[in-house]
Design a protein around this motif. Structure first.
Motif, PDB file in Angstrom:
ATOM      1  N   ALA A 156       0.664  -1.167  -0.140  1.00 39.75           N
ATOM      2  CA  ALA A 156      -0.053   0.034  -0.032  1.00 39.75           C
ATOM      3  C   ALA A 156       0.844   1.172  -0.042  1.00 39.75           C
ATOM      4  CB  ALA A 156      -0.894  -0.008   1.214  1.00 39.75           C
ATOM      5  N   LEU A 159      -8.872   5.158  -3.589  1.00 33.33           N
ATOM      6  CA  LEU A 159      -8.242   3.949  -3.101  1.00 33.33           C
ATOM      7  C   LEU A 159      -9.277   2.924  -3.686  1.00 33.33           C
ATOM      8  CD1 LEU A 159      -6.771   5.034   0.068  1.00 33.33           C
ATOM      9  CD2 LEU A 159      -5.599   4.515  -2.060  1.00 33.33           C
ATOM     10  N   MET A 201     -10.960  -1.692  -0.153  1.00 29.44           N
ATOM     11  CA  MET A 201     -10.820  -1.575   1.180  1.00 29.44           C
ATOM     12  C   MET A 201     -10.636  -2.929   2.131  1.00 29.44           C
ATOM     13  SD  MET A 201     -10.701   1.369   1.695  1.00 29.44           S
ATOM     14  CE  MET A 201      -9.878   1.862   0.357  1.00 29.44           C
ATOM     15  N   GLY A 234      -6.095  -1.708   1.524  1.00 26.89           N
ATOM     16  CA  GLY A 234      -6.825  -0.444   1.369  1.00 26.89           C
ATOM     17  C   GLY A 234      -6.998   0.296   2.797  1.00 26.89           C
ATOM     18  N   HIS A 235      -7.363  -0.494   3.821  1.00 27.56           N
ATOM     19  CA  HIS A 235      -7.500   0.118   5.201  1.00 27.56           C
ATOM     20  C   HIS A 235      -5.945   0.551   5.865  1.00 27.56           C
ATOM     21  CE1 HIS A 235      -5.718  -3.264   7.362  1.00 27.56           C
ATOM     22  NE2 HIS A 235      -6.107  -2.804   8.444  1.00 27.56           N
ATOM     23  N   ALA A 292     -12.419   6.525  -0.722  1.00 23.78           N
ATOM     24  CA  ALA A 292     -12.328   4.853  -0.462  1.00 23.78           C
ATOM     25  C   ALA A 292     -13.411   4.120  -1.305  1.00 23.78           C
ATOM     26  CB  ALA A 292     -12.324   4.574   1.134  1.00 23.78           C
ATOM     27  N   ASP A 336     -15.362   0.594  -2.337  1.00 24.30           N
ATOM     28  CA  ASP A 336     -15.483  -0.835  -2.254  1.00 24.30           C
ATOM     29  C   ASP A 336     -16.866  -0.976  -2.335  1.00 24.30           C
ATOM     30  OD1 ASP A 336     -13.479  -2.964  -0.691  1.00 24.30           O
ATOM     31  OD2 ASP A 336     -15.607  -3.640  -0.574  1.00 24.30           O
ATOM     32  N   ALA A 375     -13.740   2.436   6.470  1.00 22.83           N
ATOM     33  CA  ALA A 375     -12.730   3.443   5.866  1.00 22.83           C
ATOM     34  C   ALA A 375     -13.256   4.734   6.369  1.00 22.83           C
ATOM     35  CB  ALA A 375     -13.048   3.452   4.067  1.00 22.83           C
ATOM     36  N   LEU A 397      -6.131  -1.703  -5.374  1.00 24.65           N
ATOM     37  CA  LEU A 397      -5.596  -2.490  -4.367  1.00 24.65           C
ATOM     38  C   LEU A 397      -6.126  -4.111  -4.255  1.00 24.65           C
ATOM     39  CD1 LEU A 397      -5.448   0.581  -1.974  1.00 24.65           C
ATOM     40  CD2 LEU A 397      -3.359  -0.639  -2.807  1.00 24.65           C
ATOM     41  N   THR A 398      -7.340  -4.419  -5.371  1.00 25.58           N
ATOM     42  CA  THR A 398      -7.530  -5.674  -5.531  1.00 25.58           C
ATOM     43  C   THR A 398      -7.244  -6.125  -6.666  1.00 25.58           C
ATOM     44  OG1 THR A 398      -9.760  -5.217  -6.724  1.00 25.58           O
ATOM     45  CG2 THR A 398      -9.740  -4.489  -4.591  1.00 25.58           C
TER      46      THR A 398
END
Ligand SMILES: [Zn+2]
Ligand SMILES: [Zn+2]
Length: 337
Positions: free
Chosen positions: A156, A173, A176, A180-181, A196, A198, A207, A238-239
């Motif tokens: 991250a 981002l 999450m 992500g967090h 954030a 998701d 988030a 981030l996925t």
């Protein structure tokens, strides 16, 4: 006393089930150390490895977010002694001589070995591991909190640094989860405006509690970001979801930067016209520099990038991986030994 065998979370066949079994504890050979593990986080890349059609090593111990202490040192190991606290990441060793290794970009070395993939990982009570890329971990950090920093935190932070934003700029981002967090916390620390995104309302709630300026459901995110912010300066995925990459692309302002750092075997498609006429940069980001991980540990001691964790015993690892596959884990699941 070092035991002759230790429980480990292993794969015995490609695309097989993860099981917990007893494996032998070897003596550390040249360039290796034996680590008594304190904790190891579970990462989506463990599922990625478990999904591959071919594996280079079987049986394979998974795990690349490990914190432990050196219990024995093999011949030719420099800079490590019994009792040292170390972190195990995805990067186990590199060639050390190629252009990338010599310029601080060893994570892109074509001859790298990876913990929990090409060499046995850290989801075991004890692990014999190559020593060159073990990281020093501050004693003040609890093991279960430090473990997720070895992959999720490092990745991250590295992705945010790749985005090269200035304080006051904006970042969206996407995803999450474990990464992500932590990314929200680093982004706020860097003085960025943070959105954030998701698909899960409970992850968006987390988030918001971590200080995201906007927390958006994935299906509306790009429209909302264009309307409210005129688009984001950077979007970080981030996925491993190709749909998230497309949403992230559409959420950018002109000349914005798209960073992808989630892993999957899928392909993604993006529009050429918009990429060209809007001057969009697209970059992959993988882990970070060694200095980035040192910084991640330093920040954690200041309370920045504290992982939200649930802790479990090793024998729960197979069930936890399944919960992770279903997207049911908030923050990070960590095995404590
Ligand atoms: Zn990972
Ligand atoms: Zn190299």
């Amino acid at each position: 006393m070092i035991p002759s065998h230790t429980p480990a979370a292993i794969l015995t066949a490609p695309r097989g089930a993860v099981t917990v079994a007893s494996v032998p504890v070897g003596e550390p050979g040249t360039g290796e150390v034996l680590i008594g593990m304190e904790a190891c986080g579970l990462c989506h890349s463990d599922l990625f490895v478990a999904s591959l059609e071919k594996l280079p090593l079987l049986p394979l111990t998974l795990g690349h977010e490990g914190i432990g202490r050196v219990e024995a040192v093999g011949a030719g190991v420099a800079g490590l002694a019994i009792g040292d606290r170390v972190g195990v990441t995805f990067l186990a060793s590199t060639c050390g001589v190629c252009e990338l290794c010599r310029s601080g970009r060893e994570r892109f070395c074509p001859r790298q070995l990876n913990f929990g993939y090409t060499v046995n990982g850290a989801l075991a009570g004890y692990a014999v591991v190559p020593s060159p890329l073990l990281f020093s971990v501050p004693d003040a950090l609890p093991a279960a909190e430090a473990a997720p920093l070895c992959c999720a935190g490092w990745t991250a932070y590295g992705a945010l640094r790749e985005a090269a934003l200035q304080p006051g700029q904006s970042v969206a981002l996407f995803g999450m989860g474990g990464l992500g967090h932590l990314a929200i916390q680093y982004a706020r620390h860097l003085g960025l405006r943070v959105a954030a995104v998701d698909v899960s309302e409970s992850k968006l709630e987390m988030a918001r509690s971590l200080g995201a300026d906007l927390a958006l459901a994935a299906e509306n995110a790009s429209r909302t970001l264009q309307k409210q912010w005129g688009g984001a300066d950077a979007a970080i995925v981030l996925t491993g979801s190709p749909a998230a990459i497309q949403q992230a692309f559409r959420s950018l302002k002109r000349t914005g930067t798209l960073i992808t750092s989630g892993l999957s075997t899928n392909q993604y498609e993006l529009p050429m016209v918009d990429t060209v006429l809007k001057g969009i940069s697209i970059r992959g980001s993988y882990l970070g520099t060694r200095a980035d991980l040192d910084e991640v540990f330093r920040l954690a001691q200041l309370g920045v990038g504290r992982a939200y964790i649930e802790t479990h015993a090793l024998d729960e690892a197979p069930a936890l991986l399944e919960r992770m596959r279903q997207g049911e884990i908030l923050g990070r699941a960590v095995v404590e030994f």
